[in-house]
Write a protein that holds these residues in place. Structure first.
Motif, mmCIF file in Angstrom:
data_model
loop_
_atom_site.group_PDB
_atom_site.id
_atom_site.type_symbol
_atom_site.label_atom_id
_atom_site.label_comp_id
_atom_site.label_asym_id
_atom_site.label_seq_id
_atom_site.Cartn_x
_atom_site.Cartn_y
_atom_site.Cartn_z
ATOM 1 N N ASN A 1 0.566 -0.999 0.592
ATOM 2 C CA ASN A 1 -0.216 0.277 0.038
ATOM 3 C C ASN A 1 0.676 1.561 0.243
ATOM 4 O O ASN A 1 2.009 1.566 1.124
ATOM 5 C CB ASN A 1 -0.960 -0.026 1.618
ATOM 6 N N MET A 2 0.383 2.313 -0.857
ATOM 7 C CA MET A 2 0.555 3.490 -0.365
ATOM 8 C C MET A 2 -0.307 4.474 -0.776
ATOM 9 O O MET A 2 -1.093 4.316 -1.433
ATOM 10 C CB MET A 2 1.850 4.301 -1.711
ATOM 11 N N GLN A 3 0.429 5.578 0.215
ATOM 12 C CA GLN A 3 -0.816 6.499 0.397
ATOM 13 C C GLN A 3 -0.977 7.504 -0.725
ATOM 14 O O GLN A 3 0.582 8.447 -1.078
ATOM 15 C CB GLN A 3 -0.424 7.020 1.992
ATOM 16 N N LEU A 4 -1.078 8.083 -1.556
ATOM 17 C CA LEU A 4 -1.364 8.833 -2.646
ATOM 18 C C LEU A 4 -2.315 10.071 -2.804
ATOM 19 O O LEU A 4 -3.383 10.294 -2.135
ATOM 20 C CB LEU A 4 -1.120 8.160 -4.043
ATOM 21 N N PRO A 5 -1.770 11.215 -2.932
ATOM 22 C CA PRO A 5 -0.525 11.537 -3.745
ATOM 23 C C PRO A 5 1.024 11.865 -3.178
ATOM 24 O O PRO A 5 -0.005 12.066 -1.591
ATOM 25 C CB PRO A 5 -0.646 12.860 -4.974
ATOM 26 N N THR A 6 1.299 11.029 -3.563
ATOM 27 C CA THR A 6 3.352 11.802 -3.133
ATOM 28 C C THR A 6 4.097 11.243 -3.874
ATOM 29 O O THR A 6 3.419 10.366 -5.255
ATOM 30 C CB THR A 6 3.120 10.463 -1.595
ATOM 31 N N GLY B 1 14.870 9.694 -13.403
ATOM 32 C CA GLY B 1 15.444 10.078 -12.983
ATOM 33 C C GLY B 1 15.064 11.094 -11.874
ATOM 34 O O GLY B 1 13.579 11.905 -11.922
ATOM 35 N N ASN B 2 15.694 12.015 -10.757
ATOM 36 C CA ASN B 2 14.835 12.374 -9.687
ATOM 37 C C ASN B 2 13.880 11.796 -8.810
ATOM 38 O O ASN B 2 13.668 10.382 -8.326
ATOM 39 C CB ASN B 2 14.599 14.010 -10.078
ATOM 40 N N ASN B 3 12.352 13.060 -8.834
ATOM 41 C CA ASN B 3 11.735 12.297 -8.076
ATOM 42 C C ASN B 3 10.109 11.097 -8.448
ATOM 43 O O ASN B 3 9.977 11.278 -10.589
ATOM 44 C CB ASN B 3 10.538 13.238 -7.554
ATOM 45 N N GLY B 4 9.442 10.617 -8.473
ATOM 46 C CA GLY B 4 8.040 9.676 -9.141
ATOM 47 C C GLY B 4 6.832 9.226 -8.356
ATOM 48 O O GLY B 4 7.291 9.633 -7.058
ATOM 49 N N GLY B 5 6.344 9.273 -8.902
ATOM 50 C CA GLY B 5 4.850 9.310 -8.784
ATOM 51 C C GLY B 5 4.373 10.101 -9.044
ATOM 52 O O GLY B 5 3.868 11.202 -10.166
ATOM 53 N N LEU B 6 2.509 10.286 -8.444
ATOM 54 C CA LEU B 6 1.415 10.671 -8.560
ATOM 55 C C LEU B 6 1.948 12.040 -7.181
ATOM 56 O O LEU B 6 1.339 11.676 -6.075
ATOM 57 C CB LEU B 6 0.240 10.222 -8.566
ATOM 58 N N TRP B 7 2.206 13.086 -8.100
ATOM 59 C CA TRP B 7 2.412 13.879 -6.564
ATOM 60 C C TRP B 7 1.980 15.288 -6.538
ATOM 61 O O TRP B 7 2.625 16.016 -5.787
ATOM 62 C CB TRP B 7 4.009 14.311 -6.982
ATOM 63 N N GLY B 8 0.882 15.294 -7.295
ATOM 64 C CA GLY B 8 0.191 16.362 -7.366
ATOM 65 C C GLY B 8 -0.904 16.780 -5.513
ATOM 66 O O GLY B 8 -0.168 16.156 -4.560
ATOM 67 N N GLU B 9 -1.923 17.274 -5.659
ATOM 68 C CA GLU B 9 -2.491 17.325 -4.380
ATOM 69 C C GLU B 9 -3.746 17.023 -4.674
ATOM 70 O O GLU B 9 -3.671 15.689 -5.369
ATOM 71 C CB GLU B 9 -3.401 18.818 -3.783
ATOM 72 N N ALA B 10 -3.859 16.257 -2.925
ATOM 73 C CA ALA B 10 -5.870 15.117 -2.689
ATOM 74 C C ALA B 10 -6.169 15.862 -3.831
ATOM 75 O O ALA B 10 -7.325 14.910 -4.087
ATOM 76 C CB ALA B 10 -5.706 15.081 -1.174
ATOM 77 N N GLU B 11 -6.536 17.069 -4.103
ATOM 78 C CA GLU B 11 -8.054 16.908 -4.246
ATOM 79 C C GLU B 11 -7.773 16.980 -5.588
ATOM 80 O O GLU B 11 -9.230 17.138 -6.729
ATOM 81 C CB GLU B 11 -8.126 18.608 -4.403
ATOM 82 N N GLN B 12 -6.710 16.436 -6.449
ATOM 83 C CA GLN B 12 -6.926 16.478 -7.582
ATOM 84 C C GLN B 12 -6.844 15.072 -8.383
ATOM 85 O O GLN B 12 -6.770 14.817 -9.540
ATOM 86 C CB GLN B 12 -4.868 17.256 -8.568
ATOM 87 N N LEU B 13 -6.430 14.160 -7.496
ATOM 88 C CA LEU B 13 -7.324 12.345 -8.010
ATOM 89 C C LEU B 13 -8.557 12.749 -7.628
ATOM 90 O O LEU B 13 -9.266 12.629 -6.487
ATOM 91 C CB LEU B 13 -6.439 12.015 -6.987
#
Length: 673
Positions: free
Chosen positions: A291-296, A381-393
């Motif tokens: 499990n991973m808490q998104l976004p992050t 490279g650098n960072n990876g993931g769904l990184w926006g704000e919670a309300e965007q998902l």
């Protein structure tokens, strides 16, 4: 009596004889012929600005052995063209003013008109320096700023994008222009606002030489000689020097290598088998998935050195009211690239860290009850993931009914990119070592300048510790090549960007800002802090007015001796006081304050276990007292230590404090090369 004395007496007694002997002597050396095909370097054109109160080099080309004469304001300097077809002269210092005419003569004569004498600055870096007033980003109030940009004594010249494996002598440019509403729209916004602030305060002509390229690395702007002193770059420099393959052939080799690399990434992705993706299926055994808490970004979720492919899946319950209806899937920004499926059907995919993912889901695949979203994320490279704000998902139907997608997602690593050899560099890639120095900086040398402004670092953030040596090496390299001493070098510290973290965390961008601040140890440097004027969603924030102004404040104070505040608070020292830590600052200028007199934010504190928690903070004169009741024996404090920190410490001049940490614990980029 010495022979020289005898000759001296004869010459004094017979001036006619003296004249005849001198005439015979010099008659043996006829005056040189005027040079043919005289051309002046493209940096010199109508409307230019030459640096005041310094020697003024002027140079160009012509056929060898002829004479070139340069004239300006009563000065007349001549020189012979060397065997390689180059010539140069050096005019004596001139005070600010104009307009003047510059004449360059051989068999042909070039007359440059409307030449001003004033202050000249190099403006370089990557996209935030390159960003124009009316470019793709469109800065704040760009229409009004363009309409009011009527400053004919501010002069602009731009070096067009170019790259070279060897140092060049000329830039590609259309020449100098007066700053007017029809010439400013495509010019660097940061450079313009810097120059405008200088002009308003100095009332002398300002010359801005803009040479930048978005997305580029600092090592591309550094000479081979300088990079050879840094072990991390020796191989790259030597490889470039040994590269004698023609461009077309090199591109074919590169494209074949990249095709092979991309195929390896796909084939080695555990979510890809037998020629197709399998982890996108609507029915899948998820045992072994975590499990991973998104976004992050996944670096914040325990995978700090992971580049490559990570798969995410989420099962959502669709109510009857949304079943069979067309929906829009919002995933916010993804770092870097994605492919997205809904119930096993591909609905979208984009490349690019800042692009908002909005995919249309046809009602024909939307059913009542369980529906599955699968997202394959590829981070280069650098960072990876769904990184926006919670309300965007979220998923939204046309009536506005929505389902939040923030929260727990299942994930599994498909492929770790670090198991492959490093990605080959494209022959067309401007980020190969030295290429931009060779083509866009070397041709500017030795044009007389006052100093340089620099906005770059985003592309080096994943190697922030390396930047601690690379950046000052580049600065010293430019100064050595210009041979004007330690000329002023002013730079912008990275602005706030990306998701706001709810808890203290490690950050490559914070480490890059720290590396930038370390460059202040070099003489004649200055830093404009931009930690309060960035944009969480846009790596190219639109407030370029304050960036230019803060650079200009550094110049006015440090270069032009104006008695003004030019920096926000800078960390100086700390001392323990029981369960509290007292932090001292320089550049408090009228006293420390929290913006809007609100509670101080952005401070974190840790004990010997290195686990940071948010801290209480209170201003006490020129220091800040920091504590957290749960930390009985604190040893370290951090401030604004995040990619996009919430922070509000300022000084009396209204300038923000620079991020800092009091510890020297290992960072997440320490071993990145």
């Amino acid at each position: 009596m010495k022979i020289s004395s005898i000759y001296a007496q004869i010459f004094r007694k017979n001036t006619t004889l003296s004249f005849l002997l001198l005439s015979l002597f010099f008659g043996c050396y006829p005056s040189p012929e005027p040079a043919r095909n005289v051309a002046i370097n493209p940096l010199f054109s109508d409307n230019m600005v030459l640096q005041q109160n310094q020697d003024i080099p002027v140079w160009g080309t012509a056929e060898p052995d002829g004479e070139v004469v340069v004239e300006l304001l009563g000065q007349r300097k001549s020189t012979l063209v060397d065997s390689s077809g180059k010539w140069s002269v050096k005019l004596q210092p001139i005070t600010a003013g104009g307009p003047h005419e510059l004449l360059v003569s051989g068999e042909n004569t070039t007359k440059l008109k409307n030449v001003m004498i004033g202050e000249v600055w190099i403006c370089s870096g990557q996209s935030n320096m390159e960003m124009a007033l009316a470019g793709n980003g469109k800065i704040n109030n760009y229409k009004e700023e363009i309409a009011n940009a009527n400053y004919p004594n501010i002069r602009l010249i731009r070096a067009q994008r170019a790259k070279s494996t060897v140092p060049l002598d000329t830039i590609n440019t259309t020449g100098w222009q007066e700053c007017k509403p029809n010439t400013i729209p495509d010019f660097s916004a940061v450079a313009y606002f810097f120059g405008r602030h200088l002009y308003i305060n100095l009332n002398v002509p300002i010359g801005l030489i803009h040479s930048s390229w978005g997305g580029t690395l600092a090592e591309a702007w550094t000479s081979a000689e300088a990079l050879k002193t840094l072990p991390d770059f020796v191989d790259a420099v030597e490889s470039l020097a040994a590269d004698t393959v023609k461009f077309d052939e090199a591109m074919q080799i590169y494209e074949a290598a990249m095709k092979n690399r991309k195929q390896k990434i796909i084939e080695n992705d555990v979510g890809f088998r037998a020629g197709k993706y399998i982890w996108n299926a609507s029915q899948l055994d998820l045992s072994g998935w975590k499990n991973m808490q998104l976004p992050t970004i996944w670096e914040k979720a325990g995978h700090k050195n992971l580049d490559g492919v990570v798969w995410f899946r989420k099962t959502i319950n669709i109510p009857k009211s949304m079943s069979g209806k067309d929906l829009t899937l919002h995933l916010g920004p993804i770092n870097d690239n994605d492919i997205t499926w809904f119930n096993g059907i591909k609905v979208g995919g984009l490349d690019g860290v800042n692009k908002l993912r909005e995919y249309q889901i046809p009602g024909s695949i939307v059913k009542t009850g369980a529906n599955v979203i699968a997202v394959r994320v590829f981070d280069m490279g650098n960072n990876g993931g769904l990184w926006g704000e919670a309300e965007q998902l979220k998923i939204v139907d046309k009536s506005g009914q929505k389902i939040s997608l923030a929260g727990h997602w299942k994930y599994k690593i498909g492929f770790n990119l670090n198991t492959l050899s490093p990605e080959p560099k494209s022959p067309n890639d401007p980020n190969r070592t030295t290429l931009l120095y060779n083509a866009m900086l070397h041709p500017l040398i030795p044009f007389a300048i006052r100093g340089a402004i620099w906005y770059q670092g985003e592309s080096n953030a994943n190697r922030a510790y390396q930047y601690r040596t690379l950046f000052p090496t580049m600065i010293k390299d430019w100064r050595t090549k210009w041979n004007q001493g330690d000329f002023p070098f002013l730079f912008v510290q990275l602005a706030n960007f990306m998701k706001i973290e709810s808890e203290p965390a490690e950050s490559a961008w914070a480490e890059l800002r720290e590396a930038q601040a370390m460059a202040l140890e070099l003489p004649n440097t200055g830093m404009a802090v931009a930690i309060d004027i960035g944009d969480a969603q846009d790596i190219h924030p639109k407030n370029k007015q304050d960036v230019g102004k803060r650079l200009a404040l550094n110049a006015l104070a440090k270069v032009y001796d104006k008695e003004i505040a030019f920096s926000g608070p800078i960390y100086k020292s700390m001392e323990k006081d029981g369960a509290k830590i007292r932090v001292q600052f320089s550049h408090t200028n009228g006293g420390l304050n929290s913006k809007g007199n609100t509670i101080l934010k952005g401070f974190a504190i840790a004990g010997a276990d290195k686990k940071f928690v948010w801290a209480n903070a209170k201003i006490n004169g020129d220091e800040v007292v920091v504590w957290n009741a749960k930390i009985k024996n604190p040893v370290a404090v951090r401030y604004a230590w995040a990619s996009n920190p919430v922070c509000n410490l300022y000084n009396g001049a209204g300038l923000p404090a620079s991020p800092f940490r009091t510890d020297a614990w290992e960072g997440i980029t320490e071993n990145n090369k």
